[in-house]
Design a protein around this motif. Structure first.
Motif, PDB file in Angstrom:
ATOM      1  N   UNK A 195       0.314  -0.900  -1.918  1.00 10.00           N
ATOM      2  CA  UNK A 195       1.482  -0.991  -1.655  1.00 10.00           C
ATOM      3  C   UNK A 195       2.382  -0.702  -2.718  1.00 10.00           C
ATOM      4  N   UNK A 196       2.014  -1.480  -4.180  1.00 13.51           N
ATOM      5  CA  UNK A 196       2.738  -1.278  -5.286  1.00 13.51           C
ATOM      6  C   UNK A 196       2.443  -0.015  -5.875  1.00 13.51           C
ATOM      7  N   UNK A 197       1.579   1.149  -5.205  1.00 17.70           N
ATOM      8  CA  UNK A 197       1.207   2.283  -5.914  1.00 17.70           C
ATOM      9  C   UNK A 197       0.318   2.167  -7.003  1.00 17.70           C
ATOM     10  N   UNK A 198      -0.258   0.995  -7.061  1.00 17.70           N
ATOM     11  CA  UNK A 198      -1.235   1.208  -8.280  1.00 17.70           C
ATOM     12  C   UNK A 198      -2.793   1.376  -7.701  1.00 17.70           C
ATOM     13  N   UNK A 199      -2.895   2.626  -7.386  1.00 21.84           N
ATOM     14  CA  UNK A 199      -4.344   2.885  -6.438  1.00 21.84           C
ATOM     15  C   UNK A 199      -5.423   2.587  -7.434  1.00 21.84           C
ATOM     16  N   UNK A 200      -5.220   2.956  -8.553  1.00 24.77           N
ATOM     17  CA  UNK A 200      -6.575   2.729  -9.584  1.00 24.77           C
ATOM     18  C   UNK A 200      -6.881   1.461  -9.481  1.00 24.77           C
ATOM     19  N   UNK A 201      -5.957   0.455  -9.581  1.00 20.55           N
ATOM     20  CA  UNK A 201      -6.217  -0.931  -9.622  1.00 20.55           C
ATOM     21  C   UNK A 201      -6.665  -1.376  -8.383  1.00 20.55           C
ATOM     22  N   UNK A 202      -6.184  -0.939  -7.260  1.00 16.73           N
ATOM     23  CA  UNK A 202      -6.650  -1.195  -6.018  1.00 16.73           C
ATOM     24  C   UNK A 202      -8.307  -0.984  -5.872  1.00 16.73           C
ATOM     25  N   UNK A 203      -8.418   0.379  -6.111  1.00 15.12           N
ATOM     26  CA  UNK A 203      -9.984   0.740  -5.886  1.00 15.12           C
ATOM     27  C   UNK A 203     -11.051  -0.010  -6.970  1.00 15.12           C
ATOM     28  N   UNK A 204     -10.361  -0.355  -7.908  1.00 20.97           N
ATOM     29  CA  UNK A 204     -11.290  -1.163  -9.038  1.00 20.97           C
ATOM     30  C   UNK A 204     -11.334  -2.566  -8.411  1.00 20.97           C
ATOM     31  N   UNK A 205     -10.571  -3.023  -7.946  1.00 23.12           N
ATOM     32  CA  UNK A 205     -10.490  -4.356  -7.185  1.00 23.12           C
ATOM     33  C   UNK A 205     -11.617  -4.348  -5.977  1.00 23.12           C
ATOM     34  N   UNK A 206     -11.593  -3.334  -5.083  1.00 22.92           N
ATOM     35  CA  UNK A 206     -12.485  -3.138  -4.205  1.00 22.92           C
ATOM     36  C   UNK A 206     -14.039  -2.995  -4.848  1.00 22.92           C
TER      37      UNK A 206
ATOM     38  N   UNK B 234     -15.173  -3.524  -8.103  1.00 19.22           N
ATOM     39  CA  UNK B 234     -15.737  -4.513  -8.653  1.00 19.22           C
ATOM     40  C   UNK B 234     -15.698  -5.746  -8.020  1.00 19.22           C
ATOM     41  N   UNK B 235     -14.783  -6.180  -7.665  1.00 21.10           N
ATOM     42  CA  UNK B 235     -14.774  -7.895  -7.147  1.00 21.10           C
ATOM     43  C   UNK B 235     -15.200  -7.885  -5.629  1.00 21.10           C
ATOM     44  N   UNK B 236     -14.943  -7.051  -4.666  1.00 19.83           N
ATOM     45  CA  UNK B 236     -15.475  -7.025  -3.352  1.00 19.83           C
ATOM     46  C   UNK B 236     -16.800  -6.551  -3.478  1.00 19.83           C
TER      47      UNK B 236
END
Length: 173
Positions: free
Chosen positions: A48-59, A61-63
């Motif tokens: 939602x905050x338009x940080x797509x790269x950080x979102x996919x890294x979150x998915x 790496x963490x998830x």
């Protein structure tokens, strides 16, 4: 209030609710699965905050890695998977400390910014982020991967009591 604001608040509420369930459930495997929901909601917030790269890294790496490693470690060490009342402690001290810390941080945040508008820096690109990660942060990245591998190997060794014993002491031949 825009649609993005509503979505951000809804995903934040899901993340907070799942976080509360992580620390309040008595089932260890369910806590790991609630952690997946919490981290997924945070990835949605990043989208939602338009940080797509950080979102996919979150998915990824963490998830994808850390939670799977946690669940494998639980299953490999033969930890109690069901409810365990023997490890429960009263929750009010933790709630008091967590609530006090949250309130203190909220007061600090309001006092620091006084509801003023903060100018954001220029948006980063995947090129710049990759350059920083693989130029300046490659050593900590590799050390973390070795640490996670050592944790997985340690979980396997702890789950197999026959490793390291001679065959005549009860190990399998």
């Amino acid at each position: 209030m825009t649609g993005a604001d509503v979505l951000l608040v809804a995903l934040g509420a899901v993340a907070v609710g799942a976080g509360v369930l992580v620390v309040s459930t008595k089932h260890l495997v369910r806590a790991g699965l609630y952690l997946v929901v919490c981290l997924g909601a945070l990835a949605g917030d990043y989208l939602v905050l338009t940080a797509e790269l950080v979102a996919w890294v979150q998915v990824l790496i963490y998830v994808g890695a850390v939670v799977v490693l946690l669940l494998f470690a639980v299953m490999l060490t033969r930890a109690p998977i069901g409810a365990s009342d023997d490890l429960d402690r009263p929750g009010w001290p933790a709630a008091l400390i967590g609530g006090g810390s949250g309130l203190g941080l909220a007061v600090l945040l309001v006092d620091a910014f006084r509801w003023s508008r903060v100018e954001l820096p220029a948006a980063g690109t995947a090129d710049r982020l990759g350059e920083q990660v693989f130029r300046s942060w490659v050593l900590p990245f590799e050390v973390l991967s070795v640490l996670l591998l050592a944790a997985l190997v340690g979980a396997i060794v702890l789950s197999r009591p026959d490793i390291g014993r001679p065959a005549d002491e009860g190990g399998r031949a």
